[in-house]
Design a protein around this motif. Structure first.
Motif, mmCIF file in Angstrom:
data_model
loop_
_atom_site.group_PDB
_atom_site.id
_atom_site.type_symbol
_atom_site.label_atom_id
_atom_site.label_comp_id
_atom_site.label_asym_id
_atom_site.label_seq_id
_atom_site.Cartn_x
_atom_site.Cartn_y
_atom_site.Cartn_z
ATOM 1 N N ARG A 1 0.822 -1.212 0.000
ATOM 2 C CA ARG A 1 0.000 0.000 0.000
ATOM 3 C C ARG A 1 0.858 1.266 0.000
ATOM 4 O O ARG A 1 0.496 2.277 -0.596
ATOM 5 C CB ARG A 1 -0.925 -0.005 1.221
ATOM 6 N N LYS A 2 1.983 1.221 0.671
ATOM 7 C CA LYS A 2 2.869 2.388 0.723
ATOM 8 C C LYS A 2 3.405 2.739 -0.658
ATOM 9 O O LYS A 2 3.834 3.870 -0.901
ATOM 10 C CB LYS A 2 4.029 2.116 1.682
ATOM 11 N N LYS A 3 3.379 1.776 -1.572
ATOM 12 C CA LYS A 3 3.957 1.977 -2.898
ATOM 13 C C LYS A 3 2.927 2.277 -3.979
ATOM 14 O O LYS A 3 3.276 2.872 -5.009
ATOM 15 C CB LYS A 3 4.782 0.748 -3.283
ATOM 16 N N ILE A 4 1.657 1.853 -3.792
ATOM 17 C CA ILE A 4 0.678 2.039 -4.868
ATOM 18 C C ILE A 4 -0.570 2.787 -4.428
ATOM 19 O O ILE A 4 -1.500 2.929 -5.229
ATOM 20 C CB ILE A 4 0.271 0.683 -5.477
ATOM 21 N N GLU A 5 -0.607 3.256 -3.198
ATOM 22 C CA GLU A 5 -1.777 3.990 -2.714
ATOM 23 C C GLU A 5 -1.482 5.479 -2.602
ATOM 24 O O GLU A 5 -0.367 5.882 -2.237
ATOM 25 C CB GLU A 5 -2.211 3.467 -1.341
ATOM 26 N N LEU A 6 -2.476 6.291 -2.882
ATOM 27 C CA LEU A 6 -2.361 7.732 -2.699
ATOM 28 C C LEU A 6 -2.173 8.053 -1.218
ATOM 29 O O LEU A 6 -1.314 8.851 -0.845
ATOM 30 C CB LEU A 6 -3.610 8.438 -3.232
ATOM 31 N N ASP A 7 -2.983 7.427 -0.369
ATOM 32 C CA ASP A 7 -2.884 7.581 1.070
ATOM 33 C C ASP A 7 -2.949 6.195 1.700
ATOM 34 O O ASP A 7 -4.029 5.624 1.813
ATOM 35 C CB ASP A 7 -4.018 8.457 1.608
ATOM 36 N N PRO A 8 -1.812 5.616 2.088
ATOM 37 C CA PRO A 8 -1.807 4.256 2.652
ATOM 38 C C PRO A 8 -2.694 4.105 3.881
ATOM 39 O O PRO A 8 -3.150 3.004 4.180
ATOM 40 C CB PRO A 8 -0.321 4.039 3.019
ATOM 41 N N ARG A 9 -2.958 5.207 4.574
ATOM 42 C CA ARG A 9 -3.812 5.129 5.761
ATOM 43 C C ARG A 9 -5.288 5.014 5.385
ATOM 44 O O ARG A 9 -6.108 4.576 6.186
ATOM 45 C CB ARG A 9 -3.588 6.352 6.645
ATOM 46 N N GLN A 10 -5.617 5.423 4.154
ATOM 47 C CA GLN A 10 -6.973 5.284 3.631
ATOM 48 C C GLN A 10 -6.889 4.629 2.251
ATOM 49 O O GLN A 10 -7.100 5.275 1.231
ATOM 50 C CB GLN A 10 -7.667 6.643 3.554
ATOM 51 N N PRO A 11 -6.557 3.351 2.227
ATOM 52 C CA PRO A 11 -6.276 2.669 0.949
ATOM 53 C C PRO A 11 -7.491 2.572 0.041
ATOM 54 O O PRO A 11 -8.611 2.349 0.488
ATOM 55 C CB PRO A 11 -5.816 1.273 1.397
ATOM 56 N N ASN A 12 -7.228 2.749 -1.237
ATOM 57 C CA ASN A 12 -8.272 2.707 -2.249
ATOM 58 C C ASN A 12 -8.138 1.512 -3.181
ATOM 59 O O ASN A 12 -9.137 0.979 -3.662
ATOM 60 C CB ASN A 12 -8.219 3.991 -3.092
ATOM 61 N N VAL A 13 -6.911 1.120 -3.478
ATOM 62 C CA VAL A 13 -6.681 0.049 -4.453
ATOM 63 C C VAL A 13 -6.767 -1.320 -3.796
ATOM 64 O O VAL A 13 -7.460 -2.214 -4.287
ATOM 65 C CB VAL A 13 -5.315 0.232 -5.145
#
Length: 270
Positions: free
Chosen positions: A198-210
């Motif tokens: 998530r840290k690599k492909i999410e805009l905001d890892p704390r609020q993951p979208n993908v």
């Protein structure tokens, strides 16, 4: 996902086969007669047909020939006719495999997987395209909006398995079974790798979208998030496309076959 049509006259056996195949992740379509099968085949084309040779409204061998001419799926024929002549007849009718009744469920599942391996080998894609996100199965790397993301071999495997589920949530145990090269019992291993991914492909890892968390189930791949024009990746999480040095180690002990699945990923489960 792979769709399997079960055309079997015995309702108890049909239901049993369908249940076991669903447990290992296949989409199942069950039919009890040739007429019903033809109606269903008009709406969808299964990858594999499990076909009874003795159907209530016709001859399974003749229907097998019709399937080969009109739809060309893989065909696993089930039959209580067990002589060598019967087996030869079924194979000449177009069946890819012939399983004599009665049979064990483990053998049935193994034969299904064997046939589907042939399909995957012949139809293995070189890459997966999800719009802004592209997964290169040959180079084993991920590209987002023209720029490569540094992923470890295990992160790549996890992302691939999630993306192949087409939005269906996968449990931690399923992800361990499908995405790890060796047996691991600690399901929290999944959480650790998901957090890293998530840290690599999410805009905001704390609020993951993908990669979304599905409560009491596991995780799912949210393709809709990638299709939104407003979704972008923070610059600090990506490597410029002209940088040839990325963290994927092609000599890693993690092994993949030519359709991107790790070698240990088995479809047959008891």
């Amino acid at each position: 996902m792979v769709c399997i049509a079960i055309i079997e006259g015995n309702p108890h056996l049909r239901s049993l086969l369908g249940w076991h195949l669903q447990q290992v992740g296949y989409i199942i379509n069950q039919c009890g007669s040739i007429q019903q099968a033809k109606q269903n085949l008009a709406n969808q084309s299964p990858t594999l047909v499990v076909l009874d040779s003795d159907l209530p409204d016709g001859d399974g061998f003749e229907f097998c020939q019709w399937l080969c001419q009109c739809h060309q799926p893989l065909i696993l024929m089930l039959s209580a006719q067990t002589t060598e002549k019967d087996v030869v007849k079924g194979l000449k009718a177009g069946a890819d495999d012939y399983l004599k009744k009665p049979f064990g469920m483990q053998e049935f599942l193994a034969r299904v997987e064997s046939l589907l391996r042939r399909f995957r080998t012949n139809n293995a894609p070189l890459s997966l395209d999800f719009g802004d996100l592209k997964i290169d199965l040959v180079q084993r790397r991920v590209e987002f909006r023209g720029q490569f993301i540094d992923l470890t071999p295990q992160e790549f495997s996890l992302l691939y398995v999630l993306s192949q589920a087409q939005g269906i949530p996968l449990s931690r145990s399923e992800l361990l079974r499908k995405a790890w090269p060796e047996a691991i019992e600690n399901q929290r291993t999944i959480d650790t790798h998901v957090l890293s991914l998530r840290k690599k492909i999410e805009l905001d890892p704390r609020q993951p979208n993908v990669i979304q968390t599905v409560r009491n189930v596991g995780y799912r791949f949210n393709l809709e998030a990638l299709q939104k024009q407003s979704y972008y990746l923070p610059p600090e999480n990506i490597t410029p496309s002209n940088n040839n040095h990325h963290s994927l180690n092609h000599n890693s002990h993690y092994s993949y076959n030519n359709n991107g699945r790790v070698f240990h990923d088995k479809v047959m489960r008891s």
